[in-house]
Write a protein that holds these residues in place. Structure first.
Motif, PDB file in Angstrom:
ATOM      1  N   TYR A  58       9.503  -6.520   2.693  1.00 43.78           N
ATOM      2  CA  TYR A  58      10.936  -6.666   2.427  1.00 43.78           C
ATOM      3  C   TYR A  58      11.537  -5.336   1.969  1.00 43.78           C
ATOM      4  O   TYR A  58      10.827  -4.424   1.543  1.00 43.78           O
ATOM      5  CB  TYR A  58      11.186  -7.754   1.366  1.00 43.78           C
ATOM      6  CG  TYR A  58      10.624  -7.427   0.000  1.00 43.78           C
ATOM      7  CD1 TYR A  58      11.398  -6.797  -0.968  1.00 43.78           C
ATOM      8  CD2 TYR A  58       9.296  -7.743  -0.325  1.00 43.78           C
ATOM      9  CE1 TYR A  58      10.883  -6.504  -2.218  1.00 43.78           C
ATOM     10  CE2 TYR A  58       8.776  -7.445  -1.564  1.00 43.78           C
ATOM     11  CZ  TYR A  58       9.574  -6.821  -2.514  1.00 43.78           C
ATOM     12  OH  TYR A  58       9.051  -6.506  -3.740  1.00 43.78           O
ATOM     13  N   LYS A  59      12.838  -5.240   2.060  1.00 44.30           N
ATOM     14  CA  LYS A  59      13.546  -3.999   1.721  1.00 44.30           C
ATOM     15  C   LYS A  59      13.873  -3.940   0.224  1.00 44.30           C
ATOM     16  O   LYS A  59      13.988  -4.960  -0.437  1.00 44.30           O
ATOM     17  CB  LYS A  59      14.830  -3.892   2.533  1.00 44.30           C
ATOM     18  CG  LYS A  59      14.615  -3.778   4.029  1.00 44.30           C
ATOM     19  CD  LYS A  59      15.944  -3.695   4.779  1.00 44.30           C
ATOM     20  CE  LYS A  59      15.720  -3.591   6.283  1.00 44.30           C
ATOM     21  NZ  LYS A  59      17.001  -3.540   7.037  1.00 44.30           N
ATOM     22  N   GLY A  60      14.025  -2.719  -0.269  1.00 46.63           N
ATOM     23  CA  GLY A  60      14.501  -2.523  -1.629  1.00 46.63           C
ATOM     24  C   GLY A  60      13.447  -2.612  -2.706  1.00 46.63           C
ATOM     25  O   GLY A  60      13.766  -2.822  -3.889  1.00 46.63           O
ATOM     26  N   ARG A  61      12.183  -2.425  -2.350  1.00 46.53           N
ATOM     27  CA  ARG A  61      11.129  -2.453  -3.370  1.00 46.53           C
ATOM     28  C   ARG A  61      11.373  -1.381  -4.428  1.00 46.53           C
ATOM     29  O   ARG A  61      11.778  -0.262  -4.107  1.00 46.53           O
ATOM     30  CB  ARG A  61       9.751  -2.209  -2.743  1.00 46.53           C
ATOM     31  CG  ARG A  61       9.212  -3.373  -1.944  1.00 46.53           C
ATOM     32  CD  ARG A  61       7.906  -3.000  -1.267  1.00 46.53           C
ATOM     33  NE  ARG A  61       7.394  -4.107  -0.483  1.00 46.53           N
ATOM     34  CZ  ARG A  61       6.409  -4.901  -0.880  1.00 46.53           C
ATOM     35  NH1 ARG A  61       5.819  -4.691  -2.038  1.00 46.53           N
ATOM     36  NH2 ARG A  61       6.003  -5.901  -0.116  1.00 46.53           N
ATOM     37  N   ASP A  62      11.077  -1.714  -5.660  1.00 53.80           N
ATOM     38  CA  ASP A  62      11.209  -0.767  -6.758  1.00 53.80           C
ATOM     39  C   ASP A  62      10.086   0.264  -6.646  1.00 53.80           C
ATOM     40  O   ASP A  62       8.912  -0.083  -6.793  1.00 53.80           O
ATOM     41  CB  ASP A  62      11.114  -1.503  -8.096  1.00 53.80           C
ATOM     42  CG  ASP A  62      11.376  -0.592  -9.284  1.00 53.80           C
ATOM     43  OD1 ASP A  62      11.282   0.645  -9.131  1.00 53.80           O
ATOM     44  OD2 ASP A  62      11.664  -1.111 -10.367  1.00 53.80           O
ATOM     45  N   PRO A  63      10.403   1.551  -6.392  1.00 54.10           N
ATOM     46  CA  PRO A  63       9.351   2.561  -6.217  1.00 54.10           C
ATOM     47  C   PRO A  63       8.582   2.872  -7.497  1.00 54.10           C
ATOM     48  O   PRO A  63       7.531   3.506  -7.450  1.00 54.10           O
ATOM     49  CB  PRO A  63      10.130   3.790  -5.727  1.00 54.10           C
ATOM     50  CG  PRO A  63      11.512   3.606  -6.261  1.00 54.10           C
ATOM     51  CD  PRO A  63      11.753   2.123  -6.241  1.00 54.10           C
ATOM     52  N   GLU A  64       9.099   2.411  -8.623  1.00 57.24           N
ATOM     53  CA  GLU A  64       8.435   2.663  -9.903  1.00 57.24           C
ATOM     54  C   GLU A  64       7.315   1.658 -10.188  1.00 57.24           C
ATOM     55  O   GLU A  64       6.524   1.857 -11.111  1.00 57.24           O
ATOM     56  CB  GLU A  64       9.458   2.613 -11.043  1.00 57.24           C
ATOM     57  CG  GLU A  64      10.572   3.643 -10.925  1.00 57.24           C
ATOM     58  CD  GLU A  64      10.039   5.067 -10.943  1.00 57.24           C
ATOM     59  OE1 GLU A  64       9.159   5.357 -11.784  1.00 57.24           O
ATOM     60  OE2 GLU A  64      10.490   5.875 -10.106  1.00 57.24           O
ATOM     61  N   LEU A  65       7.256   0.588  -9.420  1.00 59.07           N
ATOM     62  CA  LEU A  65       6.267  -0.453  -9.666  1.00 59.07           C
ATOM     63  C   LEU A  65       5.025  -0.249  -8.803  1.00 59.07           C
ATOM     64  O   LEU A  65       5.112   0.201  -7.665  1.00 59.07           O
ATOM     65  CB  LEU A  65       6.857  -1.834  -9.368  1.00 59.07           C
ATOM     66  CG  LEU A  65       7.974  -2.327 -10.289  1.00 59.07           C
ATOM     67  CD1 LEU A  65       8.482  -3.685  -9.813  1.00 59.07           C
ATOM     68  CD2 LEU A  65       7.507  -2.411 -11.734  1.00 59.07           C
ATOM     69  N   ASP A  66       3.875  -0.604  -9.363  1.00 56.41           N
ATOM     70  CA  ASP A  66       2.614  -0.558  -8.629  1.00 56.41           C
ATOM     71  C   ASP A  66       2.334  -1.954  -8.075  1.00 56.41           C
ATOM     72  O   ASP A  66       2.066  -2.888  -8.827  1.00 56.41           O
ATOM     73  CB  ASP A  66       1.486  -0.122  -9.565  1.00 56.41           C
ATOM     74  CG  ASP A  66       0.140  -0.052  -8.860  1.00 56.41           C
ATOM     75  OD1 ASP A  66       0.092  -0.262  -7.625  1.00 56.41           O
ATOM     76  OD2 ASP A  66      -0.874   0.200  -9.546  1.00 56.41           O
ATOM     77  N   PHE A  67       2.390  -2.084  -6.771  1.00 55.21           N
ATOM     78  CA  PHE A  67       2.221  -3.385  -6.129  1.00 55.21           C
ATOM     79  C   PHE A  67       0.770  -3.693  -5.784  1.00 55.21           C
ATOM     80  O   PHE A  67       0.485  -4.731  -5.189  1.00 55.21           O
ATOM     81  CB  PHE A  67       3.078  -3.449  -4.858  1.00 55.21           C
ATOM     82  CG  PHE A  67       4.552  -3.561  -5.120  1.00 55.21           C
ATOM     83  CD1 PHE A  67       5.174  -4.800  -5.117  1.00 55.21           C
ATOM     84  CD2 PHE A  67       5.310  -2.434  -5.383  1.00 55.21           C
ATOM     85  CE1 PHE A  67       6.537  -4.904  -5.365  1.00 55.21           C
ATOM     86  CE2 PHE A  67       6.675  -2.529  -5.628  1.00 55.21           C
ATOM     87  CZ  PHE A  67       7.290  -3.768  -5.627  1.00 55.21           C
ATOM     88  N   THR A  68      -0.147  -2.818  -6.138  1.00 61.92           N
ATOM     89  CA  THR A  68      -1.555  -3.019  -5.806  1.00 61.92           C
ATOM     90  C   THR A  68      -2.193  -4.010  -6.771  1.00 61.92           C
ATOM     91  O   THR A  68      -2.213  -3.773  -7.978  1.00 61.92           O
ATOM     92  CB  THR A  68      -2.331  -1.700  -5.864  1.00 61.92           C
ATOM     93  OG1 THR A  68      -1.704  -0.737  -5.014  1.00 61.92           O
ATOM     94  CG2 THR A  68      -3.770  -1.905  -5.431  1.00 61.92           C
ATOM     95  N   PRO A  69      -2.719  -5.122  -6.283  1.00 62.29           N
ATOM     96  CA  PRO A  69      -3.383  -6.077  -7.178  1.00 62.29           C
ATOM     97  C   PRO A  69      -4.600  -5.451  -7.847  1.00 62.29           C
ATOM     98  O   PRO A  69      -5.272  -4.582  -7.272  1.00 62.29           O
ATOM     99  CB  PRO A  69      -3.792  -7.221  -6.244  1.00 62.29           C
ATOM    100  CG  PRO A  69      -2.868  -7.111  -5.082  1.00 62.29           C
ATOM    101  CD  PRO A  69      -2.637  -5.637  -4.900  1.00 62.29           C
ATOM    102  N   ASP A  70      -4.883  -5.888  -9.055  1.00 62.67           N
ATOM    103  CA  ASP A  70      -6.056  -5.443  -9.794  1.00 62.67           C
ATOM    104  C   ASP A  70      -7.303  -5.965  -9.070  1.00 62.67           C
ATOM    105  O   ASP A  70      -7.476  -7.182  -8.940  1.00 62.67           O
ATOM    106  CB  ASP A  70      -5.981  -6.000 -11.217  1.00 62.67           C
ATOM    107  CG  ASP A  70      -7.144  -5.574 -12.093  1.00 62.67           C
ATOM    108  OD1 ASP A  70      -8.190  -5.148 -11.556  1.00 62.67           O
ATOM    109  OD2 ASP A  70      -7.023  -5.685 -13.325  1.00 62.67           O
ATOM    110  N   PRO A  71      -8.196  -5.082  -8.603  1.00 60.60           N
ATOM    111  CA  PRO A  71      -9.386  -5.550  -7.870  1.00 60.60           C
ATOM    112  C   PRO A  71     -10.341  -6.365  -8.730  1.00 60.60           C
ATOM    113  O   PRO A  71     -11.232  -7.039  -8.205  1.00 60.60           O
ATOM    114  CB  PRO A  71     -10.033  -4.242  -7.384  1.00 60.60           C
ATOM    115  CG  PRO A  71      -9.528  -3.195  -8.338  1.00 60.60           C
ATOM    116  CD  PRO A  71      -8.142  -3.610  -8.707  1.00 60.60           C
ATOM    117  N   GLY A  72     -10.160  -6.304 -10.048  1.00 61.07           N
ATOM    118  CA  GLY A  72     -10.961  -7.143 -10.928  1.00 61.07           C
ATOM    119  C   GLY A  72     -10.410  -8.552 -11.059  1.00 61.07           C
ATOM    120  O   GLY A  72     -11.083  -9.444 -11.583  1.00 61.07           O
ATOM    121  N   ILE A  73      -9.193  -8.734 -10.603  1.00 55.90           N
ATOM    122  CA  ILE A  73      -8.538 -10.043 -10.678  1.00 55.90           C
ATOM    123  C   ILE A  73      -8.416 -10.685  -9.303  1.00 55.90           C
ATOM    124  O   ILE A  73      -8.679 -11.880  -9.137  1.00 55.90           O
ATOM    125  CB  ILE A  73      -7.132  -9.921 -11.311  1.00 55.90           C
ATOM    126  CG1 ILE A  73      -7.217  -9.313 -12.716  1.00 55.90           C
ATOM    127  CG2 ILE A  73      -6.434 -11.278 -11.355  1.00 55.90           C
ATOM    128  CD1 ILE A  73      -7.961 -10.158 -13.723  1.00 55.90           C
TER     129      ILE A  73
END
Length: 263
Positions: free
Chosen positions: A225-240
């Motif tokens: 989707y458009k407009g993602r906040d570039p300050e956020l890390d969207f990578t899930p925690d691989p431990g979770i």
């Protein structure tokens, strides 16, 4: 969790809840259909995760579906029929608090379906999902994984907390005794229904707050989707968040080591 810590944990989810609104708007504009499955053992945290995901979403464009036992009439129908009746229209997201995968675990463990019905489901579900995805539906399959000890702790809290006692069902009371049965059915389900078109993601949910945050990331990553906040890390925690193929491999390794499945 102390009230102040709980409040801070809820506030920490706000940026991701804003992103979910953007995702929802994108689905609406593009007339996309999205289905999110929340599977897992009792007390694994599915309901709490769903509530956080949907807390600020536009109620006109999402639905939470939690179907009870089928009626006698529904039992004579094609198994998937009552689930298909709940599928999203264009621009809508449907979140299933347990889904057609009831047949692969709860129904089989407690004898609510026959061995043939169980086998037929495992044979048919992959084609059903591939066709669903091929025709444009975004499908996310999450299995919430909690340890036996944490499940027991949560059941005890339900038993002693008047505000939570309504959550404790007859099936809950048997879940600990049937832990190994559920574990075997979990393995069979993952092994037989993990596909490239519709892969599983395992969400480690002993830590509810981490599970909720990472659930949001999984859903957000399913659509560009458009407009993602570039300050956020969207990578899930691989431990979770663990891919289904890795969970299958880990369970098979544990079986080779100890002679039985765990987890």
């Amino acid at each position: 969790m102390e009230p102040a810590a709980k409040l801070n944990a809820e506030r920490a989810l706000r940026p991701w809840q804003v992103e979910l609104l953007k995702l929802q708007r994108h689905l609406e504009l593009e007339r996309l259909r999205m289905i999110v499955l929340f599977e897992g053992r009792d007390a694994a945290g599915k309901g709490g995760a769903i509530r956080r995901v949907t807390r600020f979403m536009n109620e006109k464009h999402y639905r939470v579906v939690a179907l009870g036992r089928p009626t006698e009439e529904q039992r004579t129908q094609w198994y998937f029929q009552r689930y298909v009746a709940q599928f999203p229209a264009g621009g809508e997201m449907v979140l299933f608090d347990r889904s057609w995968y009831n047949r692969a675990m709860v129904e089989r463990v407690f004898g609510f379906c026959s061995a043939k019905e169980y086998r037929d489901f495992l044979v048919g579900v992959t084609g059903f999902e591939k066709d669903l995805v091929r025709q444009g539906t975004v499908l996310v399959k999450m299995y919430f994984s909690v340890t036996k000890e944490e499940q027991a702790r949560r059941f005890e809290r339900r038993r002693t907390d008047p505000l939570r006692q309504w959550k404790l069902s007859e099936i809950d009371l048997q879940a600990q005794d049937r832990w190994d049965d559920f574990t075997y059915r979990k393995y069979e389900m993952l092994k037989r229904t993990e596909t490239r078109a519709a892969p599983w993601l395992i969400v480690r949910s002993n830590d509810k707050q981490s599970a909720r945050l990472n659930t949001m990331k999984v859903i957000l990553n399913a659509v560009d989707y458009k407009g993602r906040d570039p300050e956020l890390d969207f990578t899930p925690d691989p431990g979770i968040v663990v891919p289904g193929v890795e969970e299958i491999a880990a369970m098979e390794a544990e079986r080779r080591k100890s002679g039985r499945f765990t987890g």
